[in-house]
Design a protein around this motif. Structure first.
Motif: not given
Length: 401
Positions: A163-168
């Motif tokens: 999910a954090f990778a998607e935020f980036e």
């Protein structure tokens, strides 16, 4: 990452779906002024308006649609994992708590996790404890090796990483929308790609995107695969695995490669024809490390014919180090024919003609199954594919092995 707020994302998604701040406020159990405040903060952070506000309701702008696609993917994944641990976590969990959970899952020690995050140890301990209390279950078990995450905790940590990778990725998408170069590409480079594919692909990409950040990781395949699955690496380029190592990655073949046997120009076997395998077995070798497809082929060459493996072996995947070793000794080398082409063309190494007909090895891309690249990442992928199309197939006749 720390400037993001999971509650703001949930409010944004509710308004995008319901087109009404008041309806979103009821769904998210916050006040309508809180919804307005969340949207205003997001729009400032994301560089522009996400909604067109009309009397008929709130409608996503082009910027908002780009942002919504990424954030919905991220939050669907994250909230599903949070719900599996404890439904209330979908309301109470914060980004900082999840970051602490990830760090603890990897470090298995509060002090090391705090050092990794650049925080005080009590801060990390408190964040993890808050998640455990909210979930009403133990997420870490104390063992002689440290604090080991339970299976539900590991699944949650993995979902949070992605999910954090998607935020980036969302920030990269919005930068592209604004005509800016932001975001990055992280490539896991297996040995062949470092000399055959990446130099040309990177040169072409740099000419088109001179300011876009690119990071190259090298190392063992297993480490890069773990980084890929965590979202730390975007793609791996190199020898494909058969069978597929795990179900959440996908492989794409680019071309086939074959192994070749090399020697220094002054080696006693240089210039000879059809050298018998038992004679080759008596020499010392420089070969790829155990566990990689090329090494499996090398070992099978002897074992399938009832011969013992050579008893003098140096494990090395670098063509540069192999070249120097072969030029300083009577060792033989076994490596990708494509990797060796430049060294042979310059006269620095010679191909040993053995009569061996090597089986082909598939070389290509490995990505996460559900990975959606940014425009810059998609451009880089296209350039890699274009470079691969121009690679001549390696000759496999016995006289040119």
């Amino acid at each position: 990452m720390t400037r993001h707020n999971l509650r703001h994302f949930r409010v944004f998604l509710a308004v995008a779906e319901l087109r009404s701040p008041s309806a979103a406020a009821r769904r998210c159990r916050v006040s309508q002024p809180a919804v307005t405040q969340s949207l205003n903060k997001l729009e400032r952070t994301m560089g522009g308006g996400l909604f067109q506000r009309t009397r008929q309701g709130f409608f996503l702008t082009d910027r908002g649609r780009i942002f919504e696609a990424r954030i919905r993917r991220a939050m669907d994944r994250l909230d599903s994992a949070l719900h599996d641990v404890a439904p209330r976590l979908t309301v109470t969990a914060t980004l900082s708590q999840l970051q602490a959970l990830i760090a603890m899952t990897e470090a298995q020690n509060f002090t090391l996790a705090a050092h990794h995050l650049g925080l005080a140890q009590p801060t990390v301990h408190r964040a993890v404890t808050q998640i455990e209390e909210a979930s009403a279950r133990v997420l870490f078990e104390r063992t002689s090796f440290g604090m080991v995450a339970t299976r539900p905790c590991r699944r949650l940590a993995q979902a949070a990483r992605l999910a954090f990778a998607e935020f980036e990725q969302a920030e990269g998408d919005l930068a592209e929308f604004d005509g800016r170069d932001a975001g990055h590409i992280v490539v896991g480079a297996l040995p062949l790609s470092r000399t055959v594919i990446l130099p040309e692909a990177l040169a072409r990409f740099r000419a088109l995107r001179p300011r876009h950040r690119v990071r190259i990781f090298d190392g063992p395949y297993d480490e890069m695969l773990a980084g890929l699955r965590r979202g730390d690496i975007d793609l791996i380029i190199g020898a494909l695995r058969d069978p597929l190592p795990i179900e959440d990655v996908v492989q794409e073949k680019l071309f086939s490669d074959r192994l070749t046997i090399l020697a220094g120009p002054q080696h006693p076997l240089a210039g000879r024809q059809d050298i018998a395998l038992d004679e080759l077995a008596r020499h010392g070798w420089v070969v790829p490390r155990e566990g990689v497809p090329a090494r499996a082929q090398f070992d099978a060459l002897f074992l399938d014919r009832g011969l013992p493996l050579p008893d003098s072996i140096v494990e090395c995947g670098s063509i540069l180090l192999m070249r120097e070793l072969l030029n300083r000794s009577d060792l033989l080398g076994c490596i990708s024919a494509q990797q060796a082409e430049a060294e042979i063309a310059r006269g620095l190494l010679t191909r040993v003609r053995t009569g061996i007909d090597w089986a082909g090895r598939d070389i290509g891309l490995t990505c996460r199954v559900d990975w959606v690249p940014t425009a810059a990442q998609a451009l880089f992928l296209d350039l890699v594919r274009s470079v691969a199309q121009g690679i001549a197939p390696t000759v496999h006749s016995g006289s040119l092995s």
